[in-house]
Design an enzyme around this catalytic site. Structure first.
Site, mmCIF file in Angstrom:
data_model
loop_
_atom_site.group_PDB
_atom_site.id
_atom_site.type_symbol
_atom_site.label_atom_id
_atom_site.label_comp_id
_atom_site.label_asym_id
_atom_site.label_seq_id
_atom_site.Cartn_x
_atom_site.Cartn_y
_atom_site.Cartn_z
ATOM 1 N N LYS A 270 23.989 14.625 56.986
ATOM 2 C CA LYS A 270 23.600 13.215 57.054
ATOM 3 C C LYS A 270 23.917 12.478 55.759
ATOM 4 O O LYS A 270 23.302 11.462 55.437
ATOM 5 C CB LYS A 270 22.120 13.055 57.400
ATOM 6 C CG LYS A 270 21.663 13.807 58.632
ATOM 7 C CD LYS A 270 22.562 13.558 59.835
ATOM 8 C CE LYS A 270 22.548 12.116 60.295
ATOM 9 N NZ LYS A 270 23.479 11.910 61.465
ATOM 10 N N GLY B 251 27.288 11.635 55.064
ATOM 11 C CA GLY B 251 28.522 10.892 55.302
ATOM 12 C C GLY B 251 29.744 11.788 55.368
ATOM 13 O O GLY B 251 30.865 11.343 55.175
ATOM 14 N N THR B 252 29.513 13.077 55.675
ATOM 15 C CA THR B 252 30.621 14.035 55.686
ATOM 16 C C THR B 252 31.620 13.760 56.805
ATOM 17 O O THR B 252 32.821 13.906 56.614
ATOM 18 C CB THR B 252 30.099 15.477 55.815
ATOM 19 O OG1 THR B 252 29.306 15.593 57.004
ATOM 20 C CG2 THR B 252 29.252 15.849 54.601
ATOM 21 N N ARG B 253 31.125 13.378 57.973
ATOM 22 C CA ARG B 253 32.028 13.099 59.085
ATOM 23 C C ARG B 253 32.915 11.899 58.770
ATOM 24 O O ARG B 253 34.130 11.911 59.011
ATOM 25 C CB ARG B 253 31.238 12.864 60.370
ATOM 26 C CG ARG B 253 32.062 12.378 61.566
ATOM 27 C CD ARG B 253 33.189 13.314 61.941
ATOM 28 N NE ARG B 253 32.716 14.652 62.297
ATOM 29 C CZ ARG B 253 33.520 15.655 62.605
ATOM 30 N NH1 ARG B 253 34.835 15.488 62.564
ATOM 31 N NH2 ARG B 253 33.035 16.827 62.903
ATOM 32 N N SER C 39 17.220 9.772 57.911
ATOM 33 C CA SER C 39 18.352 9.853 58.836
ATOM 34 C C SER C 39 18.351 11.185 59.570
ATOM 35 O O SER C 39 18.648 11.251 60.767
ATOM 36 C CB SER C 39 19.652 9.671 58.060
ATOM 37 O OG SER C 39 20.769 9.761 58.911
ATOM 38 N N GLY D 122 25.234 5.884 62.730
ATOM 39 C CA GLY D 122 24.669 4.568 62.463
ATOM 40 C C GLY D 122 23.456 4.240 63.319
ATOM 41 O O GLY D 122 23.225 3.084 63.678
ATOM 42 N N ARG D 123 22.667 5.256 63.684
ATOM 43 C CA ARG D 123 21.462 5.003 64.474
ATOM 44 C C ARG D 123 20.462 4.156 63.680
ATOM 45 O O ARG D 123 20.396 4.252 62.452
ATOM 46 C CB ARG D 123 20.769 6.315 64.857
ATOM 47 C CG ARG D 123 21.576 7.257 65.733
ATOM 48 C CD ARG D 123 20.712 8.465 66.077
ATOM 49 N NE ARG D 123 21.418 9.455 66.867
ATOM 50 C CZ ARG D 123 22.055 10.498 66.355
ATOM 51 N NH1 ARG D 123 22.077 10.677 65.038
ATOM 52 N NH2 ARG D 123 22.668 11.371 67.123
#
Length: 446
Positions: A203, A205-207, A292, A410-411
């Site tokens: 959570k 920002g790795t993706r 997150s 971005g939930r």
């Protein structure tokens, strides 16, 4: 006296009255003819492999019959005599299987469940624990990470990059070396163990970082998280290698599995594979990251306890429950200390998750420098999506849609009691300060 010419059985009585100079010229012509025949035969092996427009057009008419007849002649003579025409007219090439370069190289680049590799599907079999469920969540995130654009193969590099590769290819052709584009179209390249790994954090920002990096033509990355160094290590390095995409000379193989950063055994295992592996860690305000993390779990299990009850061991005393993974992951200094036992700080790059949103091109520039690559990913590749609240890639050449991360990214976070948030900030502050000292960078979380 009769003289036999190489050109055939000819009498030279007619030339008995020729002057000595004329006879010399005739002899020189004969020698030149013999040399020409020798050179021609010497070149036949090379020339037979060269395509020819005239030969190809003629081949479509009656070449096959001619070659068959020549083969019969060679067979009758025991294979000792070589027919000149059969060597000048190479046999029709056998049909080659359809090239799978892009698909092979991008088997793992496609996120749809129907086209995942067997290795990736194996990662989905066990759903008995929370770790596996989280991995499945990331797989779904990657499935729709480009707003439903299922890609069976990665699009070719931008036209500018294609032109650069073509120029390099022509230069290599002139020097006698196989070019990259030629090797690429021929399906060559090989699967290599990764030279760079995004090891964390969940959570953070790795993706987004991985998808942004894929814009670079010299980076090849596996889509699904392999979880090799934490969950599948017993499968062996060859199993791990098979999950990787094919790469050419000069390209970097990458993968990302955020749980590596908090796995105690991962540093030693990666070091055993290669001490030169470059490590990338995307870090984010640990409080925001914990919320997150909770939001992701809540989306799958709506009946879980509240964030507040999970955060505290004792709400009255304000004692934080560090056994809860959402809290534990954010103690970055503790986890980093484990990695520094095996890798020097210069081999680890820390990417700011906040700056990855505010200035993606700037952070990507640092990553490209760290990987020793030319800065190709720049501001022109991004636009900010106001609805999602984070940057997206501009639509590629020939695509009708921009490239944005999917619905699972971005939930909207649930409302958390401000006192709980402040207590968490107080808890993380000393760990953050230690982390700033270790990395030599102030991330501004306090």
């Amino acid at each position: 006296m009769e003289y036999y010419s190489p050109l055939g059985h000819h009498s030279f009585y007619a030339c008995s009255s020729c002057s000595p100079a004329a006879k010399k010229k005739l002899l020189v012509l004969c020698v030149m003819f013999l040399l020409w025949v020798y050179v021609l035969y010497s070149c036949l092996g090379y020339c037979s492999g060269m395509p020819s427009v005239l030969v190809d057009s003629y081949r479509g008419k009656d070449t096959e019959a001619s070659v068959a007849a020549a083969a019969a002649v060679r067979t009758e003579n025991g294979g000792d005599r070589v027919d000149l025409m059969s060597r000048l007219m190479p046999s029709k090439p056998q049909p080659q299987p359809q090239q799978q370069a892009w698909v092979d190289m991008e088997a793992d680049y496609d996120y749809s469940p129907s086209t995942r590799t067997a290795g990736s599907r194996d990662l989905l079999l066990d759903t008995e624990n929370e770790v596996e469920v989280e991995m499945m969540e990331d797989m779904r995130d990657s499935d729709d990470s480009w707003d439903g654009e299922a890609r069976a193969e990665e699009p070719p590099p931008p036209l500018l990059h294609q032109h650069q590769h073509q120029q390099q290819h022509h230069e290599q052709q002139r020097s006698g070396e196989p070019g990259a584009m030629s090797s690429f179209s021929n399906g060559s390249g090989s699967k290599k163990l990764p030279q760079a790994i995004i090891i964390g954090v969940k959570k953070g920002g790795t993706r987004a970082l991985l998808e942004f990096l894929r814009v670079h033509p010299d980076i090849r990355a596996v889509g699904a998280e392999p979880h090799f160094f934490d969950r599948n290590y017993n499968n062996g390095l060859e199993w791990y290698r098979e999950l990787m995409p094919k790469t050419l000379e000069g390209q970097i193989t990458m993968e990302k599995t955020p749980s590596y950063f908090v796995t105690r055994e991962a540093p030693a295992r990666i070091s055993a594979m290669s001490r030169d592996t470059k490590l990338i860690v995307v870090v984010r305000d640990p409080v925001t990251r914990a919320i997150s993390d909770y939001t992701q779990t809540l989306s799958k299990k709506p009946d879980i306890p509240s964030f507040e009850s999970l955060t505290f061991k004792n709400r009255t005393t304000g004692l934080i429950d560090t056994s809860w993974s959402a809290v534990q992951i954010g103690i970055y200094a503790k986890h980093l200390d484990n990695w520094l036992q095996y890798f020097p700080m210069g081999q680890i790059l820390f990417v700011s998750g906040e700056r990855l949103i505010a200035d993606p091109a700037g952070e990507l520039g640092r990553v490209q420098d760290f990987l020793g690559l030319k800065r190709i990913i720049t501001d022109k590749h991004f636009y900010f999506n106001q609805t999602k609240g984070f940057p997206c890639l501009k639509k590629a050449e020939g695509s009708s849609k921009p490239h944005c991360l999917g619905k699972t990214k971005g939930r909207t976070h649930p409302n958390i009691n401000p006192q709980v948030v402040q207590r968490l900030r107080d808890f993380y502050r000393p760990f953050n300060m230690k982390f700033y000292q270790m990395t030599g960078h102030n991330f501004g979380w306090d």
